[in-house]
Design a protein around this motif. Structure first.
Motif, PDB file in Angstrom:
ATOM      1  N   ILE A  90     -18.455  13.825  20.160  1.00 60.26           N
ATOM      2  CA  ILE A  90     -18.540  15.151  20.849  1.00 60.26           C
ATOM      3  C   ILE A  90     -18.863  14.997  22.124  1.00 60.26           C
ATOM      4  O   ILE A  90     -20.136  15.041  22.816  1.00 60.26           O
ATOM      5  CB  ILE A  90     -18.396  16.698  20.126  1.00 60.26           C
ATOM      6  N   PRO A  91     -17.762  15.002  23.155  1.00 59.09           N
ATOM      7  CA  PRO A  91     -18.321  14.961  24.673  1.00 59.09           C
ATOM      8  C   PRO A  91     -18.614  16.276  24.915  1.00 59.09           C
ATOM      9  O   PRO A  91     -19.022  17.027  24.795  1.00 59.09           O
ATOM     10  CB  PRO A  91     -16.715  14.913  25.028  1.00 59.09           C
ATOM     11  N   ASN A  92     -19.741  15.633  26.702  1.00 61.57           N
ATOM     12  CA  ASN A  92     -19.996  16.952  27.379  1.00 61.57           C
ATOM     13  C   ASN A  92     -21.169  17.029  26.853  1.00 61.57           C
ATOM     14  O   ASN A  92     -21.232  19.094  26.904  1.00 61.57           O
ATOM     15  CB  ASN A  92     -19.157  17.844  28.474  1.00 61.57           C
ATOM     16  N   ILE A  93     -22.225  17.680  25.698  1.00 62.85           N
ATOM     17  CA  ILE A  93     -23.108  18.038  24.936  1.00 62.85           C
ATOM     18  C   ILE A  93     -24.113  17.826  25.883  1.00 62.85           C
ATOM     19  O   ILE A  93     -25.022  17.336  26.446  1.00 62.85           O
ATOM     20  CB  ILE A  93     -23.530  17.520  23.603  1.00 62.85           C
ATOM     21  N   TRP A  94     -24.533  18.759  26.172  1.00 62.12           N
ATOM     22  CA  TRP A  94     -26.076  19.454  27.024  1.00 62.12           C
ATOM     23  C   TRP A  94     -27.095  20.298  26.651  1.00 62.12           C
ATOM     24  O   TRP A  94     -26.977  21.055  25.596  1.00 62.12           O
ATOM     25  CB  TRP A  94     -25.658  20.352  28.159  1.00 62.12           C
ATOM     26  N   LEU A  95     -28.148  19.882  26.108  1.00 63.91           N
ATOM     27  CA  LEU A  95     -29.632  20.133  25.374  1.00 63.91           C
ATOM     28  C   LEU A  95     -29.973  20.948  26.390  1.00 63.91           C
ATOM     29  O   LEU A  95     -30.263  20.735  27.985  1.00 63.91           O
ATOM     30  CB  LEU A  95     -31.462  19.570  25.581  1.00 63.91           C
ATOM     31  N   LEU A 121     -22.048  22.870  26.357  1.00 65.65           N
ATOM     32  CA  LEU A 121     -20.760  21.926  25.722  1.00 65.65           C
ATOM     33  C   LEU A 121     -20.000  22.437  27.066  1.00 65.65           C
ATOM     34  O   LEU A 121     -19.341  23.299  27.144  1.00 65.65           O
ATOM     35  CB  LEU A 121     -19.826  22.117  24.274  1.00 65.65           C
ATOM     36  N   ALA A 122     -20.086  21.374  28.092  1.00 69.44           N
ATOM     37  CA  ALA A 122     -19.178  20.784  29.729  1.00 69.44           C
ATOM     38  C   ALA A 122     -18.691  20.665  30.063  1.00 69.44           C
ATOM     39  O   ALA A 122     -19.874  19.161  30.648  1.00 69.44           O
ATOM     40  CB  ALA A 122     -20.078  22.359  29.993  1.00 69.44           C
ATOM     41  N   ASP A 123     -17.625  20.343  30.270  1.00 70.53           N
ATOM     42  CA  ASP A 123     -17.232  18.746  31.805  1.00 70.53           C
ATOM     43  C   ASP A 123     -17.729  19.683  32.746  1.00 70.53           C
ATOM     44  O   ASP A 123     -16.973  19.307  33.328  1.00 70.53           O
ATOM     45  CB  ASP A 123     -15.607  19.380  31.412  1.00 70.53           C
ATOM     46  N   SER A 124     -19.206  19.224  32.962  1.00 72.56           N
ATOM     47  CA  SER A 124     -19.611  19.104  34.314  1.00 72.56           C
ATOM     48  C   SER A 124     -20.366  18.316  35.131  1.00 72.56           C
ATOM     49  O   SER A 124     -20.856  17.766  34.422  1.00 72.56           O
ATOM     50  CB  SER A 124     -20.657  21.213  34.380  1.00 72.56           C
ATOM     51  N   ALA A 125     -20.289  18.326  36.474  1.00 71.06           N
ATOM     52  CA  ALA A 125     -21.582  16.487  36.914  1.00 71.06           C
ATOM     53  C   ALA A 125     -22.527  17.720  37.219  1.00 71.06           C
ATOM     54  O   ALA A 125     -23.499  16.850  36.774  1.00 71.06           O
ATOM     55  CB  ALA A 125     -20.455  17.146  39.149  1.00 71.06           C
ATOM     56  N   GLY A 126     -23.082  19.012  36.553  1.00 69.98           N
ATOM     57  CA  GLY A 126     -24.454  18.886  36.216  1.00 69.98           C
ATOM     58  C   GLY A 126     -24.839  20.386  36.603  1.00 69.98           C
ATOM     59  O   GLY A 126     -23.782  21.270  37.140  1.00 69.98           O
ATOM     60  N   PHE A 127     -25.959  21.094  36.147  1.00 68.61           N
ATOM     61  CA  PHE A 127     -26.521  22.531  36.669  1.00 68.61           C
ATOM     62  C   PHE A 127     -27.546  22.399  36.775  1.00 68.61           C
ATOM     63  O   PHE A 127     -28.763  21.369  36.753  1.00 68.61           O
ATOM     64  CB  PHE A 127     -26.092  22.837  35.152  1.00 68.61           C
ATOM     65  N   ASN A 128     -27.321  23.168  38.209  1.00 65.70           N
ATOM     66  CA  ASN A 128     -28.646  23.863  38.792  1.00 65.70           C
ATOM     67  C   ASN A 128     -30.237  24.108  37.349  1.00 65.70           C
ATOM     68  O   ASN A 128     -28.902  25.173  36.350  1.00 65.70           O
ATOM     69  CB  ASN A 128     -28.533  24.263  39.692  1.00 65.70           C
ATOM     70  N   ASP A 129     -31.306  24.892  37.275  1.00 68.92           N
ATOM     71  CA  ASP A 129     -31.679  25.611  37.073  1.00 68.92           C
ATOM     72  C   ASP A 129     -31.187  27.341  36.761  1.00 68.92           C
ATOM     73  O   ASP A 129     -31.187  27.350  37.485  1.00 68.92           O
ATOM     74  CB  ASP A 129     -33.258  26.038  36.848  1.00 68.92           C
ATOM     75  N   PHE A 168     -31.435  22.224  31.874  1.00 70.41           N
ATOM     76  CA  PHE A 168     -30.227  21.230  31.365  1.00 70.41           C
ATOM     77  C   PHE A 168     -30.061  19.643  31.669  1.00 70.41           C
ATOM     78  O   PHE A 168     -30.598  19.488  32.707  1.00 70.41           O
ATOM     79  CB  PHE A 168     -28.814  21.641  32.159  1.00 70.41           C
ATOM     80  N   ILE A 169     -29.560  19.274  30.011  1.00 68.78           N
ATOM     81  CA  ILE A 169     -29.989  18.003  30.170  1.00 68.78           C
ATOM     82  C   ILE A 169     -28.892  17.427  29.339  1.00 68.78           C
ATOM     83  O   ILE A 169     -28.789  17.333  27.685  1.00 68.78           O
ATOM     84  CB  ILE A 169     -31.417  17.299  29.066  1.00 68.78           C
ATOM     85  N   LYS A 170     -28.182  16.091  29.821  1.00 63.84           N
ATOM     86  CA  LYS A 170     -27.168  15.383  29.237  1.00 63.84           C
ATOM     87  C   LYS A 170     -27.341  15.185  28.472  1.00 63.84           C
ATOM     88  O   LYS A 170     -28.352  13.855  28.838  1.00 63.84           O
ATOM     89  CB  LYS A 170     -26.044  15.544  30.639  1.00 63.84           C
ATOM     90  N   MET A 171     -26.633  14.648  27.012  1.00 68.61           N
ATOM     91  CA  MET A 171     -26.555  14.036  25.946  1.00 68.61           C
ATOM     92  C   MET A 171     -26.010  13.639  25.374  1.00 68.61           C
ATOM     93  O   MET A 171     -25.605  11.887  24.809  1.00 68.61           O
ATOM     94  CB  MET A 171     -26.994  14.935  24.855  1.00 68.61           C
ATOM     95  N   THR A 172     -24.392  13.723  26.011  1.00 69.23           N
ATOM     96  CA  THR A 172     -23.571  12.912  25.270  1.00 69.23           C
ATOM     97  C   THR A 172     -22.456  13.313  26.453  1.00 69.23           C
ATOM     98  O   THR A 172     -22.697  14.158  27.175  1.00 69.23           O
ATOM     99  CB  THR A 172     -22.217  13.374  24.357  1.00 69.23           C
ATOM    100  N   ASP A 173     -21.288  11.832  26.883  1.00 71.58           N
ATOM    101  CA  ASP A 173     -20.730  11.910  28.066  1.00 71.58           C
ATOM    102  C   ASP A 173     -19.532  12.435  28.133  1.00 71.58           C
ATOM    103  O   ASP A 173     -19.370  12.786  26.700  1.00 71.58           O
ATOM    104  CB  ASP A 173     -21.113  10.440  28.773  1.00 71.58           C
ATOM    105  N   SER A 174     -18.613  12.115  28.910  1.00 67.66           N
ATOM    106  CA  SER A 174     -17.403  12.706  28.505  1.00 67.66           C
ATOM    107  C   SER A 174     -16.488  11.887  27.321  1.00 67.66           C
ATOM    108  O   SER A 174     -14.608  12.456  26.946  1.00 67.66           O
ATOM    109  CB  SER A 174     -16.524  12.559  30.456  1.00 67.66           C
ATOM    110  N   GLU A 175     -16.607  10.844  27.380  1.00 65.50           N
ATOM    111  CA  GLU A 175     -16.440  10.384  26.205  1.00 65.50           C
ATOM    112  C   GLU A 175     -16.662  10.432  25.097  1.00 65.50           C
ATOM    113  O   GLU A 175     -16.586   9.776  23.602  1.00 65.50           O
ATOM    114  CB  GLU A 175     -16.422   8.121  26.372  1.00 65.50           C
TER     115      GLU A 175
END
Length: 220
Positions: free
Chosen positions: A96-101, A112-120, A192-199
């Motif tokens: 599953i792509p784009n999982i953020w903790l 779950l977000a296709d985003s380059a990043g999040f601020n706090d 926000f910590i990204k756990m899976t990439d877009s693939e």
């Protein structure tokens, strides 16, 4: 939406027959829940606390997940951290792509977000993503929803819990009503910590799980 729902269903099923959370309890002085349900939750919370303390003391995240997978489902236990880790592990397995903790000292869940990043952000600030197809999966709260609606879902769930008499442990000896705890959750910044990439591949933030057939010898 479907990915968030899949992660929620899997994780809730994983912990369904278990001791569940150590920090959810019931007041014995108010609430609509039956006395039997209250006493059972208080007892299970005490047993869950023993199990979670043991797991966190002796194992890193990888080993902890391995132990949870091979334990009898009745003996499993977890708070939001364990629920989130089980959900991420399943997401990695399912690619599953784009999982953020997402988390802070009170709580953890997934976005779950296709985003380059999040601020706090505080949960109340999630409203800025109303026009984005970003989804929350919070298996501990039993919530999946669009990101901008998460604060409303938390408020609704905590109101329901409080009506039943449910409270949250804030330390070993003290509890507070669910709505009071949730109000604090909504106002604290989340990381926000990204756990899976877009693939759907794990990032460097996630260590693959081996899924053994038996607990490590150190468990015993």
């Amino acid at each position: 939406m479907e990915n968030a729902r899949q992660l929620l269903i899997y994780t809730r099923a994983f912990f369904k027959e278990s001791l569940k959370s150590s920090i959810k309890t019931f007041s014995l002085s108010y609430g609509s829940a039956s006395p039997f349900r209250k006493r059972r939750r208080v007892y299970d919370a005490e047993k869950s606390s023993e199990m979670i303390c043991h797991l966190r003391e002796h194992f890193d995240t990888n080993e902890l997940l391995n132990v949870l997978h091979v334990l009898d489902p009745l003996d499993r236990a977890g708070n939001c951290h364990e629920y989130a880790m089980v959900a991420i592990d399943h997401g990695v397995q399912a690619r599953i792509p784009n999982i953020w903790l997402v988390g802070q000292n009170l709580h953890q869940f997934l976005v779950l977000a296709d985003s380059a990043g999040f601020n706090d952000l505080t949960v109340n600030e999630f409203c800025q993503y109303e026009d984005s197809s970003f989804w929350v999966c919070d298996p501990w709260f039993n919530i999946h929803c669009k990101m901008h609606l998460y604060h409303l879902m938390v408020m609704g769930k905590s109101t329901q819990w409080e009506h039943e008499g449910k409270e949250i442990y804030i330390d070993d000896n003290n509890t507070e009503p669910a709505s009071v705890w949730s109000n604090r959750l909504l106002l604290e910044k989340m990381q926000f910590i990204k756990m899976t990439d877009s693939e759907g591949q794990p990032t460097d933030n996630w260590k693959p799980i081996s899924h053994p057939s038996a607990p490590p010898e150190s468990y015993w």
